[in-house]
Design a protein around this motif. Structure first.
Motif, PDB file in Angstrom:
ATOM      1  N   ALA A  95      18.601  50.798  34.465  1.00 23.00           N
ATOM      2  CA  ALA A  95      17.266  51.361  34.249  1.00 23.00           C
ATOM      3  C   ALA A  95      17.353  52.882  34.449  1.00 23.00           C
ATOM      4  CB  ALA A  95      16.295  50.766  35.256  1.00 23.00           C
ATOM      5  N   PRO A  96      16.538  53.651  33.700  1.00 25.18           N
ATOM      6  CA  PRO A  96      15.556  53.235  32.714  1.00 25.18           C
ATOM      7  C   PRO A  96      16.108  53.212  31.279  1.00 25.18           C
ATOM      8  CG  PRO A  96      15.299  55.572  33.130  1.00 25.18           C
ATOM      9  CD  PRO A  96      16.444  55.114  33.991  1.00 25.18           C
ATOM     10  N   ASP A  97      17.381  53.576  31.090  1.00 22.33           N
ATOM     11  CA  ASP A  97      17.909  53.664  29.716  1.00 22.33           C
ATOM     12  C   ASP A  97      17.819  52.333  28.976  1.00 22.33           C
ATOM     13  OD1 ASP A  97      18.672  56.399  29.626  1.00 22.33           O
ATOM     14  OD2 ASP A  97      20.347  55.935  30.942  1.00 22.33           O
ATOM     15  N   GLU A  98      18.132  51.267  29.707  1.00 21.27           N
ATOM     16  CA  GLU A  98      18.159  49.944  29.056  1.00 21.27           C
ATOM     17  C   GLU A  98      16.797  49.644  28.406  1.00 21.27           C
ATOM     18  OE1 GLU A  98      16.593  46.129  29.146  1.00 21.27           O
ATOM     19  OE2 GLU A  98      16.658  46.980  31.146  1.00 21.27           O
ATOM     20  N   ALA A  99      15.711  49.857  29.165  1.00 23.57           N
ATOM     21  CA  ALA A  99      14.374  49.547  28.621  1.00 23.57           C
ATOM     22  C   ALA A  99      13.958  50.578  27.572  1.00 23.57           C
ATOM     23  CB  ALA A  99      13.359  49.499  29.756  1.00 23.57           C
ATOM     24  N   ASN A 100      14.375  51.821  27.750  1.00 21.87           N
ATOM     25  CA  ASN A 100      14.039  52.848  26.754  1.00 21.87           C
ATOM     26  C   ASN A 100      14.708  52.531  25.410  1.00 21.87           C
ATOM     27  OD1 ASN A 100      12.492  54.170  28.613  1.00 21.87           O
ATOM     28  ND2 ASN A 100      14.050  55.688  29.147  1.00 21.87           N
ATOM     29  N   MET A 101      15.946  52.054  25.480  1.00 17.62           N
ATOM     30  CA  MET A 101      16.637  51.677  24.229  1.00 17.62           C
ATOM     31  C   MET A 101      15.900  50.531  23.557  1.00 17.62           C
ATOM     32  SD  MET A 101      20.712  51.762  24.995  1.00 17.62           S
ATOM     33  CE  MET A 101      21.009  52.016  26.721  1.00 17.62           C
ATOM     34  N   HIS A 102      15.467  49.572  24.372  1.00 18.80           N
ATOM     35  CA  HIS A 102      14.733  48.427  23.810  1.00 18.80           C
ATOM     36  C   HIS A 102      13.458  48.913  23.109  1.00 18.80           C
ATOM     37  CE1 HIS A 102      12.819  44.504  23.546  1.00 18.80           C
ATOM     38  NE2 HIS A 102      11.749  45.053  24.082  1.00 18.80           N
ATOM     39  N   LEU A 103      12.732  49.824  23.765  1.00 14.76           N
ATOM     40  CA  LEU A 103      11.483  50.344  23.187  1.00 14.76           C
ATOM     41  C   LEU A 103      11.766  51.069  21.869  1.00 14.76           C
ATOM     42  CD1 LEU A 103       8.418  50.949  23.594  1.00 14.76           C
ATOM     43  CD2 LEU A 103       9.108  53.041  24.776  1.00 14.76           C
ATOM     44  N   LEU A 104      12.804  51.901  21.864  1.00 19.30           N
ATOM     45  CA  LEU A 104      13.144  52.635  20.633  1.00 19.30           C
ATOM     46  C   LEU A 104      13.539  51.671  19.522  1.00 19.30           C
ATOM     47  CD1 LEU A 104      15.212  55.574  22.200  1.00 19.30           C
ATOM     48  CD2 LEU A 104      12.985  55.790  21.082  1.00 19.30           C
ATOM     49  N   GLU A 105      14.324  50.671  19.873  1.00 18.35           N
ATOM     50  CA  GLU A 105      14.758  49.709  18.853  1.00 18.35           C
ATOM     51  C   GLU A 105      13.558  48.989  18.233  1.00 18.35           C
ATOM     52  OE1 GLU A 105      17.231  46.361  20.072  1.00 18.35           O
ATOM     53  OE2 GLU A 105      18.455  46.636  18.277  1.00 18.35           O
ATOM     54  N   LYS A 106      12.548  48.701  19.074  1.00 21.95           N
ATOM     55  CA  LYS A 106      11.391  47.945  18.585  1.00 21.95           C
ATOM     56  C   LYS A 106      10.393  48.817  17.819  1.00 21.95           C
ATOM     57  CE  LYS A 106      11.946  43.751  20.151  1.00 21.95           C
ATOM     58  NZ  LYS A 106      12.509  42.880  19.173  1.00 21.95           N
ATOM     59  N   ILE A 107      10.196  50.069  18.295  1.00 23.19           N
ATOM     60  CA  ILE A 107       9.056  50.845  17.813  1.00 23.19           C
ATOM     61  C   ILE A 107       9.436  52.051  16.952  1.00 23.19           C
ATOM     62  CG2 ILE A 107       7.022  52.205  18.596  1.00 23.19           C
ATOM     63  CD1 ILE A 107       6.769  49.245  19.287  1.00 23.19           C
ATOM     64  N   LYS A 113      15.635  56.670  15.680  1.00 25.93           N
ATOM     65  CA  LYS A 113      16.734  55.807  16.161  1.00 25.93           C
ATOM     66  C   LYS A 113      18.068  56.522  15.993  1.00 25.93           C
ATOM     67  CE  LYS A 113      14.463  51.399  15.329  1.00 25.93           C
ATOM     68  NZ  LYS A 113      14.417  50.197  14.529  1.00 25.93           N
ATOM     69  N   GLU A 114      18.228  57.171  14.817  1.00 30.03           N
ATOM     70  CA  GLU A 114      19.487  57.903  14.568  1.00 30.03           C
ATOM     71  C   GLU A 114      19.669  58.991  15.620  1.00 30.03           C
ATOM     72  OE1 GLU A 114      21.787  57.495  12.267  1.00 30.03           O
ATOM     73  OE2 GLU A 114      20.821  55.949  11.035  1.00 30.03           O
ATOM     74  N   ARG A 115      18.566  59.689  15.893  1.00 31.20           N
ATOM     75  CA  ARG A 115      18.690  60.837  16.791  1.00 31.20           C
ATOM     76  C   ARG A 115      18.865  60.428  18.260  1.00 31.20           C
ATOM     77  NH1 ARG A 115      14.549  65.889  17.934  1.00 31.20           N
ATOM     78  NH2 ARG A 115      15.939  66.904  19.447  1.00 31.20           N
ATOM     79  N   TRP A 116      18.093  59.369  18.683  1.00 32.59           N
ATOM     80  CA  TRP A 116      18.085  59.064  20.118  1.00 32.59           C
ATOM     81  C   TRP A 116      18.728  57.733  20.474  1.00 32.59           C
ATOM     82  CZ3 TRP A 116      17.421  63.264  22.641  1.00 32.59           C
ATOM     83  CH2 TRP A 116      16.486  64.219  22.261  1.00 32.59           C
ATOM     84  N   VAL A 229       4.978  69.360  21.254  1.00 31.08           N
ATOM     85  CA  VAL A 229       5.711  68.259  20.619  1.00 31.08           C
ATOM     86  C   VAL A 229       5.192  68.105  19.189  1.00 31.08           C
ATOM     87  CG1 VAL A 229       6.317  65.814  20.730  1.00 31.08           C
ATOM     88  CG2 VAL A 229       5.934  67.074  22.841  1.00 31.08           C
ATOM     89  N   PRO A 230       6.045  68.290  18.189  1.00 30.82           N
ATOM     90  CA  PRO A 230       5.590  68.131  16.802  1.00 30.82           C
ATOM     91  C   PRO A 230       5.027  66.733  16.569  1.00 30.82           C
ATOM     92  CG  PRO A 230       7.834  68.981  16.881  1.00 30.82           C
ATOM     93  CD  PRO A 230       7.461  68.626  18.284  1.00 30.82           C
ATOM     94  N   GLU A 231       4.059  66.660  15.695  1.00 30.32           N
ATOM     95  CA  GLU A 231       3.439  65.373  15.371  1.00 30.32           C
ATOM     96  C   GLU A 231       4.495  64.347  14.944  1.00 30.32           C
ATOM     97  OE1 GLU A 231       0.021  66.101  12.906  1.00 30.32           O
ATOM     98  OE2 GLU A 231       0.053  64.008  12.264  1.00 30.32           O
ATOM     99  N   SER A 232       5.546  64.855  14.305  1.00 30.42           N
ATOM    100  CA  SER A 232       6.609  63.956  13.827  1.00 30.42           C
ATOM    101  C   SER A 232       7.366  63.302  14.986  1.00 30.42           C
ATOM    102  CB  SER A 232       7.600  64.758  12.977  1.00 30.42           C
ATOM    103  OG  SER A 232       8.149  65.803  13.764  1.00 30.42           O
ATOM    104  N   GLU A 233       7.165  63.794  16.212  1.00 28.29           N
ATOM    105  CA  GLU A 233       7.894  63.239  17.361  1.00 28.29           C
ATOM    106  C   GLU A 233       7.031  62.298  18.191  1.00 28.29           C
ATOM    107  OE1 GLU A 233      11.273  63.778  17.379  1.00 28.29           O
ATOM    108  OE2 GLU A 233      10.557  64.620  15.500  1.00 28.29           O
ATOM    109  N   VAL A 234       5.927  61.847  17.621  1.00 31.03           N
ATOM    110  CA  VAL A 234       5.156  60.775  18.263  1.00 31.03           C
ATOM    111  C   VAL A 234       5.961  59.490  18.100  1.00 31.03           C
ATOM    112  CG1 VAL A 234       3.081  59.331  18.017  1.00 31.03           C
ATOM    113  CG2 VAL A 234       2.882  61.830  17.950  1.00 31.03           C
ATOM    114  N   LEU A 235       6.087  58.731  19.183  1.00 29.59           N
ATOM    115  CA  LEU A 235       6.772  57.444  19.086  1.00 29.59           C
ATOM    116  C   LEU A 235       5.776  56.411  18.562  1.00 29.59           C
ATOM    117  CD1 LEU A 235       9.164  55.527  19.560  1.00 29.59           C
ATOM    118  CD2 LEU A 235       8.444  55.324  21.931  1.00 29.59           C
TER     119      LEU A 235
END
Ligand SMILES: Cc1cc2nc3c(=O)[nH]c(=O)nc-3n(C[C@H](O)[C@H](O)[C@H](O)COP(=O)(O)OP(=O)(O)OC[C@H]3O[C@@H](n4cnc5c(N)ncnc54)[C@H](O)[C@@H]3O)c2cc1C
Length: 393
Positions: A95-107, A113-116, A229-235
């Motif tokens: 933690a917290p990378d494991e859950a952050n990766m899960h969130l990125l993969e889902k959302i 995804k490529e960048r982070w 934070v640019p609008e394009s960087e909203v998750l």
């Protein structure tokens, strides 16, 4: 519910257990560990071993470099990794990378995804998740979220303070939760923003002196002051932050249960060994009922935790909403695991309170789990509210 393990998961479990025992346990006394987790050098060394063993990032899809396990597969492998406090670091499931990766993969969108996600899954960078704020802001009650995101042209300006943010120091990516007003371009609510942690407008004020010491980077107090934070960087989408928080939290609570269950098994093994060999009043202490009963209670708490994790994992694997189940699992496991470590320390006598076994370290690491990912009282309250509302269990 099917309790059998597929052959490949059984093999992976054995490989993971062997890897932890042979490659990771020898690092537990490594001096490159401080009050805020393993040093970056040690972290990378452990990750290199995990990579070499083919065990890196088991919870993320193969297209991003992971092993693509389902939640039941994760339950088995995370428990095996948790046998050492350094195991989750080596497998890139801490933690917290494991859950952050899960969130990125889902959302996240593909470009995010490529960048982070890609470098996170490779263990090349770290991340943090910034939601909690000092009083009177968001804590047990997330609706108190007070960090603001104000839209200006095609970017947002974020202002506020966060604390207890694990891993912020040394992280490349911050996932920041802030409250936005309705402005005609999107609904009011909470939004998640992706920001490089070295962006202008982010200041790490201090690292908290915490009871636990195992998390890379420790827990930070962060000030956001005019962070653009640019609008394009909203998750995902504006105003959906609380919904995404549940996407992250339901599995994240469960993966904490999985890792800490491995740690509880370790404490129990250390205590059982001691109880078999240490004698008092003419026999091994384990043959005194007081100690024997503690060992038996440990066995029962471990089994209960494993079953609850498995049941919740099964619900998640059916693609069902597991908010209620993950609340139950979080409370049951965090308390059962805590009891196991506490009893193990008692069985070890004075030795248990020293650094001569791993148990004192696990004792410090596990206590905060009853507070983070929602204090247990709040989960109990939610479970009771559901019961009062529906009249069923
Ligand atoms: C080790 C650790 C790591 C953390 N990492 C992160 C992180 O990376 N990112 C992040 O955003 N946050 C993180 N947190 C913060 C964590 O999520 C919060 O501590 C938690 O949500 C509780 O919020 P609080 O501390 O503000 O408690 P408060 O909101 O001040 O609540 C205090 C206590 O009040 C009681 N309480 C509150 N509401 C109720 C209720 N309805 N019924 C009964 N009792 C209640 C509970 O006993 C609770 O413990 C971390 C915390 C810890 C300890």
């Amino acid at each position: 519910m099917d309790f059998s393990l597929p052959e490949e998961i059984n093999t992976l479990k054995e490989r993971t257990e062997r890897f932890i025992r042979d490659k990771i346990l020898p690092f537990e006394g490594d001096p490159r560990q401080g009050p805020h987790g393993p040093s970056e050098e040690l972290r990378r060394e452990l990750l290199a071993l995990g990579r070499e063993a083919g065990l890196l990032t088991p919870h993320i899809g193969r297209e991003w470099g992971g092993l693509g396990l389902d939640t039941r597969g994760m339950a088995v492998i995370f428990e095996a990794a948790g046998y050492s406090p350094l195991g989750p670091v080596a497998l890139n499931i801490a933690a917290p990378d494991e859950a952050n990766m899960h969130l990125l993969e889902k959302i996240a969108e593909e470009r995010h995804k490529e960048r982070w996600l890609l470098p996170l899954a490779r263990g090349e960078i770290r991340s943090c998740f910034a939601m909690t704020e000092p009083p009177p802001g968001a804590g047990a009650d997330p609706s108190l979220l007070s960090t603001t995101a104000r839209r200006e042209k095609d970017y947002f300006v974020i202002d506020g303070r966060k604390w207890l943010i694990t891993g912020a120091l040394g992280a490349d990516l911050g996932i920041v939760m802030a409250r936005n007003e309705s402005d005609g371009m999107g609904p009011a609510g909470a939004t998640m923003f992706l920001s490089p942690m070295n962006a202008e407008g982010i200041t790490i004020e201090r690292i908290l002196d915490s009871l636990d010491q195992g998390f890379s980077g420790g827990h930070a107090v962060i000030r956001f002051e005019g962070l653009k934070v640019p609008e394009s960087e909203v998750l995902g989408r504006v105003g959906e932050g609380f919904r995404y928080a549940q996407v992250r939290l339901a599995p994240a609570r469960l993966t904490h249960c999985m890792r800490w269950l491995g740690a509880a098994c370790r404490a129990h093994h250390v205590a059982s060994q001691y109880a078999r060999h240490r004698t008092a009043f003419g026999k091994p202490i384990g043959e005194h009922e007081g100690v024997g009963f503690m060992l038996a209670d440990n066995e029962m708490d471990i089994l209960t935790s494993r079953l609850v994790i498995w049941q919740t994992a099964w619900v998640l694997d059916q693609g069902l909403h597991a908010r209620h189940e993950s609340s139950l699992a979080k409370v049951i496991c965090s308390e059962a695991i805590w009891r196991v470590v506490d009893r193990s320390m008692q069985i070890l006598g004075g030795l248990g309170t020293t650094g001569d076994t791993i148990v004192a370290r696990l004792f410090r690491e596990i206590r905060p789990f009853r507070i983070y990912d929602g204090p247990n009282e709040v989960h109990r309250w939610a479970i009771a509210r559901r019961l009062m509302r529906t009249g069923t269990h």
